[in-house]
Design a protein around this motif. Sequence first.
Motif, PDB file in Angstrom:
ATOM      1  N   ASP A   1       0.894  -1.108  -0.159  1.00 10.25           N
ATOM      2  CA  ASP A   1      -0.048  -0.012   0.109  1.00 10.25           C
ATOM      3  C   ASP A   1       0.975   1.074  -0.144  1.00 10.25           C
ATOM      4  O   ASP A   1       2.083   0.944  -0.095  1.00 10.25           O
ATOM      5  N   PRO A   2       0.139   2.632  -0.002  1.00 11.29           N
ATOM      6  CA  PRO A   2       1.067   3.853  -0.374  1.00 11.29           C
ATOM      7  C   PRO A   2       2.168   3.931   1.013  1.00 11.29           C
ATOM      8  O   PRO A   2       3.318   4.222   0.802  1.00 11.29           O
ATOM      9  N   TYR A   3       1.535   3.544   2.165  1.00  7.73           N
ATOM     10  CA  TYR A   3       2.279   3.822   3.399  1.00  7.73           C
ATOM     11  C   TYR A   3       3.705   2.757   3.396  1.00  7.73           C
ATOM     12  O   TYR A   3       4.794   2.947   3.924  1.00  7.73           O
ATOM     13  N   GLU A   4       3.339   1.742   3.054  1.00  8.88           N
ATOM     14  CA  GLU A   4       4.477   0.574   3.096  1.00  8.88           C
ATOM     15  C   GLU A   4       5.521   0.998   1.874  1.00  8.88           C
ATOM     16  O   GLU A   4       6.690   0.915   2.031  1.00  8.88           O
ATOM     17  N   LEU A   5       5.118   1.316   0.765  1.00  6.22           N
ATOM     18  CA  LEU A   5       5.923   1.806  -0.213  1.00  6.22           C
ATOM     19  C   LEU A   5       6.881   2.942   0.394  1.00  6.22           C
ATOM     20  O   LEU A   5       7.853   3.281  -0.152  1.00  6.22           O
ATOM     21  N   ALA A   6       5.905   3.994   1.127  1.00  5.26           N
ATOM     22  CA  ALA A   6       6.748   5.233   1.532  1.00  5.26           C
ATOM     23  C   ALA A   6       7.677   4.618   2.568  1.00  5.26           C
ATOM     24  O   ALA A   6       8.836   5.438   2.285  1.00  5.26           O
ATOM     25  N   TYR A   7       7.335   4.040   3.277  1.00 10.26           N
ATOM     26  CA  TYR A   7       8.509   3.425   4.318  1.00 10.26           C
ATOM     27  C   TYR A   7       9.604   2.934   3.594  1.00 10.26           C
ATOM     28  O   TYR A   7      10.808   3.123   3.906  1.00 10.26           O
ATOM     29  N   LEU A   8       9.408   2.088   2.606  1.00 11.75           N
ATOM     30  CA  LEU A   8      10.480   1.476   1.782  1.00 11.75           C
ATOM     31  C   LEU A   8      11.392   2.417   1.113  1.00 11.75           C
ATOM     32  O   LEU A   8      12.600   2.376   0.920  1.00 11.75           O
ATOM     33  N   SER A   9      10.663   3.370   0.858  1.00 12.77           N
ATOM     34  CA  SER A   9      11.355   4.313  -0.246  1.00 12.77           C
ATOM     35  C   SER A   9      11.843   5.376   0.699  1.00 12.77           C
ATOM     36  O   SER A   9      13.162   5.812   0.105  1.00 12.77           O
TER      37      SER A   9
ATOM     38  N   GLY B   1      11.737   5.705   4.318  1.00 10.16           N
ATOM     39  CA  GLY B   1      11.715   5.500   5.844  1.00 10.16           C
ATOM     40  C   GLY B   1      10.494   6.218   6.499  1.00 10.16           C
ATOM     41  O   GLY B   1       9.641   6.603   5.807  1.00 10.16           O
ATOM     42  N   PRO B   2      10.622   6.235   7.992  1.00  8.06           N
ATOM     43  CA  PRO B   2       9.423   6.975   8.772  1.00  8.06           C
ATOM     44  C   PRO B   2       9.057   8.405   8.113  1.00  8.06           C
ATOM     45  O   PRO B   2       7.958   8.753   8.442  1.00  8.06           O
ATOM     46  N   ARG B   3      10.282   9.248   7.878  1.00  6.50           N
ATOM     47  CA  ARG B   3       9.772  10.507   7.328  1.00  6.50           C
ATOM     48  C   ARG B   3       8.912  10.404   6.405  1.00  6.50           C
ATOM     49  O   ARG B   3       8.047  11.321   5.981  1.00  6.50           O
TER      50      ARG B   3
END
Length: 321
Positions: A43-51, A53-55
């Motif tokens: 999902d978008p947040y998993e992609l965001a974290y992978l890409s 990190g937390p920020r």
Amino acid sequence: MDHVLIVAALAVMVLVSAAENRVERERRRVQGTASAGEGHRLDPYELAYLSGGPRRALNTALALLASAGAIRVSRGSRVTAVHGAPPSPVPLEQAVLDALAARPGGHQASALRRELESHPALTGLAAGLERRGLIVRQPAFDTARRHYGLLRLAVGGAAGYLVLVIVLAVAGVAGKETVYIGAVFFSLFAVASGLIALYRQKRRLRNVVTGQGREVLRSARAHHPRGVRDPRSLSLALGIPVALYGLTESGDQLLCDELSVGAPGADCAGACGSFSGSDGITFGGDSSGGLDFGGGSSSCGGGSSSCGGGGSGCGGGGGGS
């Protein structure tokens, strides 16, 4: 003495090279560990974290909530909740809303990120990515870091030997000039290559994205090219682009400017590269990822759809990778 200096210089050079090879082999072994699953759909947040990190994950939540009209980001980097905004079914978005509800006057964006960086909604994202083999747990690098310490000792030894050779030459006991020059050359090469190796391995050991994680990011970026919007939902039109490329894809210059306040190295010019967090851990996997701050053109906090509802809800959809 002549032959001893040359042989010792060559030995030092080989030692430095061997020390780096040990670090590299162990790092590759850890990051090359097979993932626990066949394919990944994030999902978008998993992609965001992978890409990024937390920020990156938090900035994605802020961008989606602002675009959905659930929060407002005003000048001075002040983030406030919009009265009457419904709860979100997405844990990270609800964590943002809860934090803002607890402080009616709003939060500075940087303070909000610090408050939420250890929230279960974020640590849960990391744990899920670890289970799938997409990011590496930092303790997994412990052996590689021990090898890195040996590399540092080897480079220190090479530097010490270079000083010794120079001292012997000044004292007139280094032997023939050609031998002395050769010994200086090899030991200087060992020091220079060792310093480069230390810098290179330090950066590589900060990157927690595995080989499988990099493949997932490359696949997601190929499926969602920069600048291409999928209008079927807010999650696809905004969440996925911001998750993969940073706030440069938010289409909101003021939002980017205000969220970048207090973030070291933040740049809303749309620079590219993986993201290194305040703890030195690097995310992003390759040079395709965007920083968390980037250009846009519209005003902050717009949008009229409600948070958490239907296809235009705050982030709920899942982007394929």
